[in-house]
Design a protein around this motif. Sequence first.
Motif, PDB file in Angstrom:
ATOM      1  N   ALA A  74      56.827 -46.924  14.597  1.00  0.00           N
ATOM      2  CA  ALA A  74      57.775 -48.040  14.589  1.00  0.00           C
ATOM      3  C   ALA A  74      57.919 -48.678  15.953  1.00  0.00           C
ATOM      4  O   ALA A  74      58.135 -49.879  16.061  1.00  0.00           O
ATOM      5  N   PHE A  75      57.821 -47.872  17.005  1.00  0.00           N
ATOM      6  CA  PHE A  75      58.005 -48.457  18.339  1.00  0.00           C
ATOM      7  C   PHE A  75      56.917 -49.476  18.675  1.00  0.00           C
ATOM      8  O   PHE A  75      57.213 -50.614  18.986  1.00  0.00           O
ATOM      9  N   PRO A  76      55.610 -49.103  18.612  1.00  0.00           N
ATOM     10  CA  PRO A  76      54.594 -50.114  18.878  1.00  0.00           C
ATOM     11  C   PRO A  76      54.647 -51.273  17.904  1.00  0.00           C
ATOM     12  O   PRO A  76      54.379 -52.416  18.262  1.00  0.00           O
ATOM     13  N   ALA A  77      55.004 -50.987  16.644  1.00  0.00           N
ATOM     14  CA  ALA A  77      55.095 -52.068  15.664  1.00  0.00           C
ATOM     15  C   ALA A  77      56.205 -53.029  16.047  1.00  0.00           C
ATOM     16  O   ALA A  77      56.080 -54.254  15.895  1.00  0.00           O
ATOM     17  N   ALA A  78      57.305 -52.488  16.574  1.00  0.00           N
ATOM     18  CA  ALA A  78      58.423 -53.345  16.973  1.00  0.00           C
ATOM     19  C   ALA A  78      58.028 -54.242  18.126  1.00  0.00           C
ATOM     20  O   ALA A  78      58.342 -55.434  18.153  1.00  0.00           O
ATOM     21  N   VAL A  79      57.326 -53.684  19.107  1.00  0.00           N
ATOM     22  CA  VAL A  79      56.900 -54.489  20.240  1.00  0.00           C
ATOM     23  C   VAL A  79      55.897 -55.542  19.797  1.00  0.00           C
ATOM     24  O   VAL A  79      55.914 -56.688  20.238  1.00  0.00           O
ATOM     25  N   PHE A  91      54.696 -59.674  25.717  1.00  0.00           N
ATOM     26  CA  PHE A  91      56.077 -59.381  26.084  1.00  0.00           C
ATOM     27  C   PHE A  91      56.191 -59.622  27.577  1.00  0.00           C
ATOM     28  O   PHE A  91      55.492 -59.005  28.385  1.00  0.00           O
ATOM     29  N   VAL A  92      57.069 -60.522  27.971  1.00  0.00           N
ATOM     30  CA  VAL A  92      57.190 -60.917  29.377  1.00  0.00           C
ATOM     31  C   VAL A  92      58.382 -60.202  30.001  1.00  0.00           C
ATOM     32  O   VAL A  92      59.522 -60.384  29.578  1.00  0.00           O
ATOM     33  N   LEU A  93      58.099 -59.396  31.001  1.00  0.00           N
ATOM     34  CA  LEU A  93      59.124 -58.658  31.731  1.00  0.00           C
ATOM     35  C   LEU A  93      59.133 -59.143  33.170  1.00  0.00           C
ATOM     36  O   LEU A  93      58.167 -58.963  33.910  1.00  0.00           O
ATOM     37  N   ALA A  94      60.232 -59.760  33.580  1.00  0.00           N
ATOM     38  CA  ALA A  94      60.339 -60.341  34.917  1.00  0.00           C
ATOM     39  C   ALA A  94      61.170 -59.448  35.830  1.00  0.00           C
ATOM     40  O   ALA A  94      62.056 -58.723  35.372  1.00  0.00           O
ATOM     41  N   GLY A  95      60.885 -59.526  37.115  1.00  0.00           N
ATOM     42  CA  GLY A  95      61.623 -58.738  38.093  1.00  0.00           C
ATOM     43  C   GLY A  95      60.680 -57.928  38.959  1.00  0.00           C
ATOM     44  O   GLY A  95      59.515 -57.723  38.615  1.00  0.00           O
ATOM     45  N   ASN A  96      61.198 -57.435  40.081  1.00  0.00           N
ATOM     46  CA  ASN A  96      60.322 -56.858  41.094  1.00  0.00           C
ATOM     47  C   ASN A  96      60.277 -55.339  41.174  1.00  0.00           C
ATOM     48  O   ASN A  96      59.467 -54.810  41.918  1.00  0.00           O
ATOM     49  N   ALA A 110      47.862 -50.533  36.004  1.00  0.00           N
ATOM     50  CA  ALA A 110      48.275 -49.128  36.034  1.00  0.00           C
ATOM     51  C   ALA A 110      48.314 -48.554  34.624  1.00  0.00           C
ATOM     52  O   ALA A 110      48.614 -49.243  33.655  1.00  0.00           O
ATOM     53  N   VAL A 111      48.025 -47.278  34.528  1.00  0.00           N
ATOM     54  CA  VAL A 111      48.001 -46.602  33.227  1.00  0.00           C
ATOM     55  C   VAL A 111      49.205 -45.686  33.138  1.00  0.00           C
ATOM     56  O   VAL A 111      49.560 -45.008  34.088  1.00  0.00           O
ATOM     57  N   ALA A 112      49.835 -45.651  31.988  1.00  0.00           N
ATOM     58  CA  ALA A 112      51.014 -44.816  31.815  1.00  0.00           C
ATOM     59  C   ALA A 112      50.661 -43.344  31.920  1.00  0.00           C
ATOM     60  O   ALA A 112      49.547 -42.922  31.654  1.00  0.00           O
ATOM     61  N   GLY A 113      51.638 -42.542  32.316  1.00  0.00           N
ATOM     62  CA  GLY A 113      51.445 -41.118  32.524  1.00  0.00           C
ATOM     63  C   GLY A 113      51.279 -40.366  31.223  1.00  0.00           C
ATOM     64  O   GLY A 113      51.402 -40.913  30.128  1.00  0.00           O
ATOM     65  N   PRO A 114      51.010 -39.039  31.316  1.00  0.00           N
ATOM     66  CA  PRO A 114      50.722 -38.238  30.131  1.00  0.00           C
ATOM     67  C   PRO A 114      51.911 -38.059  29.216  1.00  0.00           C
ATOM     68  O   PRO A 114      51.747 -37.615  28.079  1.00  0.00           O
ATOM     69  N   ARG A 115      53.121 -38.380  29.679  1.00  0.00           N
ATOM     70  CA  ARG A 115      54.291 -38.166  28.822  1.00  0.00           C
ATOM     71  C   ARG A 115      54.634 -39.402  27.996  1.00  0.00           C
ATOM     72  O   ARG A 115      55.674 -39.453  27.355  1.00  0.00           O
ATOM     73  N   VAL A 116      53.761 -40.403  28.000  1.00  0.00           N
ATOM     74  CA  VAL A 116      54.049 -41.632  27.265  1.00  0.00           C
ATOM     75  C   VAL A 116      54.261 -41.365  25.783  1.00  0.00           C
ATOM     76  O   VAL A 116      55.237 -41.819  25.187  1.00  0.00           O
ATOM     77  N   LEU A 153      58.020 -49.132  32.918  1.00  0.00           N
ATOM     78  CA  LEU A 153      58.347 -49.582  31.564  1.00  0.00           C
ATOM     79  C   LEU A 153      57.178 -50.355  30.953  1.00  0.00           C
ATOM     80  O   LEU A 153      56.829 -50.149  29.780  1.00  0.00           O
ATOM     81  N   ALA A 154      56.544 -51.227  31.745  1.00  0.00           N
ATOM     82  CA  ALA A 154      55.399 -51.997  31.251  1.00  0.00           C
ATOM     83  C   ALA A 154      54.246 -51.071  30.869  1.00  0.00           C
ATOM     84  O   ALA A 154      53.535 -51.315  29.884  1.00  0.00           O
ATOM     85  N   ASN A 155      54.061 -49.992  31.633  1.00  0.00           N
ATOM     86  CA  ASN A 155      53.003 -49.037  31.306  1.00  0.00           C
ATOM     87  C   ASN A 155      53.261 -48.354  29.969  1.00  0.00           C
ATOM     88  O   ASN A 155      52.341 -48.137  29.174  1.00  0.00           O
ATOM     89  N   TYR A 156      54.502 -47.998  29.708  1.00  0.00           N
ATOM     90  CA  TYR A 156      54.852 -47.383  28.433  1.00  0.00           C
ATOM     91  C   TYR A 156      54.568 -48.349  27.285  1.00  0.00           C
ATOM     92  O   TYR A 156      54.036 -47.967  26.251  1.00  0.00           O
ATOM     93  N   LEU A 157      54.938 -49.598  27.470  1.00  0.00           N
ATOM     94  CA  LEU A 157      54.703 -50.585  26.425  1.00  0.00           C
ATOM     95  C   LEU A 157      53.212 -50.812  26.211  1.00  0.00           C
ATOM     96  O   LEU A 157      52.726 -50.893  25.079  1.00  0.00           O
ATOM     97  N   ALA A 158      52.458 -50.900  27.315  1.00  0.00           N
ATOM     98  CA  ALA A 158      51.020 -51.147  27.214  1.00  0.00           C
ATOM     99  C   ALA A 158      50.316 -49.996  26.505  1.00  0.00           C
ATOM    100  O   ALA A 158      49.297 -50.194  25.845  1.00  0.00           O
ATOM    101  N   ALA A 159      50.869 -48.782  26.636  1.00  0.00           N
ATOM    102  CA  ALA A 159      50.259 -47.623  25.981  1.00  0.00           C
ATOM    103  C   ALA A 159      50.326 -47.726  24.467  1.00  0.00           C
ATOM    104  O   ALA A 159      49.587 -47.038  23.758  1.00  0.00           O
ATOM    105  N   THR A 160      51.199 -48.572  23.945  1.00  0.00           N
ATOM    106  CA  THR A 160      51.290 -48.767  22.498  1.00  0.00           C
ATOM    107  C   THR A 160      50.289 -49.802  22.009  1.00  0.00           C
ATOM    108  O   THR A 160      50.181 -50.046  20.811  1.00  0.00           O
ATOM    109  N   GLY A 161      49.577 -50.439  22.946  1.00  0.00           N
ATOM    110  CA  GLY A 161      48.650 -51.502  22.577  1.00  0.00           C
ATOM    111  C   GLY A 161      49.279 -52.872  22.638  1.00  0.00           C
ATOM    112  O   GLY A 161      48.626 -53.879  22.342  1.00  0.00           O
ATOM    113  N   ALA A 162      50.546 -52.938  23.046  1.00  0.00           N
ATOM    114  CA  ALA A 162      51.224 -54.228  23.146  1.00  0.00           C
ATOM    115  C   ALA A 162      50.745 -54.992  24.373  1.00  0.00           C
ATOM    116  O   ALA A 162      50.405 -54.402  25.400  1.00  0.00           O
TER     117      ALA A 162
END
Length: 323
Positions: free
Chosen positions: A82-87, A94-99, A59-65, A106-115
């Motif tokens: 700083a945010f993408p650099a921090a990730v 980055f492993v995010l567990a749960g259903n 999935a791709v993050a929305g336009p407000r990322v 949240l994973a889409n937002y992180l992926a949008a930084t290139g993480a």
Amino acid sequence: MRNDDALTADEVAGLLQVSRSTVYKLVKADELASYFIGRKMRFTMADVESYISRSKRRAVAGPRVAEALEGAAAQASAPAAAFPAAVAAITGAFVLAGNDLVGDILANYLAATGAAVDRVYEGSYNALVDVYRGRAHAALAHLYDGEADSYNVEAVKRLVPGTPVKVVRLVRRRQGLIVAKGNPKNLRTWEDLLRPGVRLINRERGCGSRILLDEQLARLGADCACIEGYGREANTALSMASFVARGAADAGIGAERVFHQVEGVDFLPLQNEWLDIVLAKRPGCERALEALARLTRTRPFREEVGAIVGYDSSRMGEVVYER
């Protein structure tokens, strides 16, 4: 009566909340597996769940990322980079567990930084265990403790002992009974599940909904063996609800959003619950995890999650426990 290995195109369309023509397009594009009985196309629930899982991962993050990420960085008094650099400071993915769907957003937002982000789909119990074992950096949890009459904090203390963590509030939502349309068995309370002739479809062990049920049954002093279908497990909320919709069970335990995803069921709210994210504060991850916690306090992210039916994000970003 159909089973989970013989779903029609209309039933799959209802599960995915799309049109029947979209289902056929997915089949034609080899996105969704199917098979034929004579000239009739059929689907298995396992293949539907596999398609959902694959869709989540790409999935791709929305336009407000960008706006949200800049907001997170601004609140941290750091440049937008700083945010993408921090990730990226985390070694490997980055492993995010749960259903829950919030984890996918949240994973889409992180992926949008290139993480690099790895989503692990599992119940809250196992997600916390993975945080404790160092297999996950964060876990989504909605674990009810009957003795404390509270969510998540007691479970974190038990399942992630001795580990520095931060528990950040995400959303409040309603849990209850998923029943057949019109509620023909007139189920209203947890006690009603103990009535003779009521057939349950349970969730898997470790799932937050299953633990909620077990805690309520323990409160009632009930013998689980007396509940017809208690040992029958569905590995996803959609699968559970589809059992009820097709008459294979009278009730299951689930969140309000499931009611809006599956036709042929009703929802009877019994309890408010909290979905939180548990962040492990390990060496080398401090900046990334703080950035994530700040992201939950940005307006675009809160609004996107709050738009989900049945999700109240008014307290998102509050730190409810820290060790």
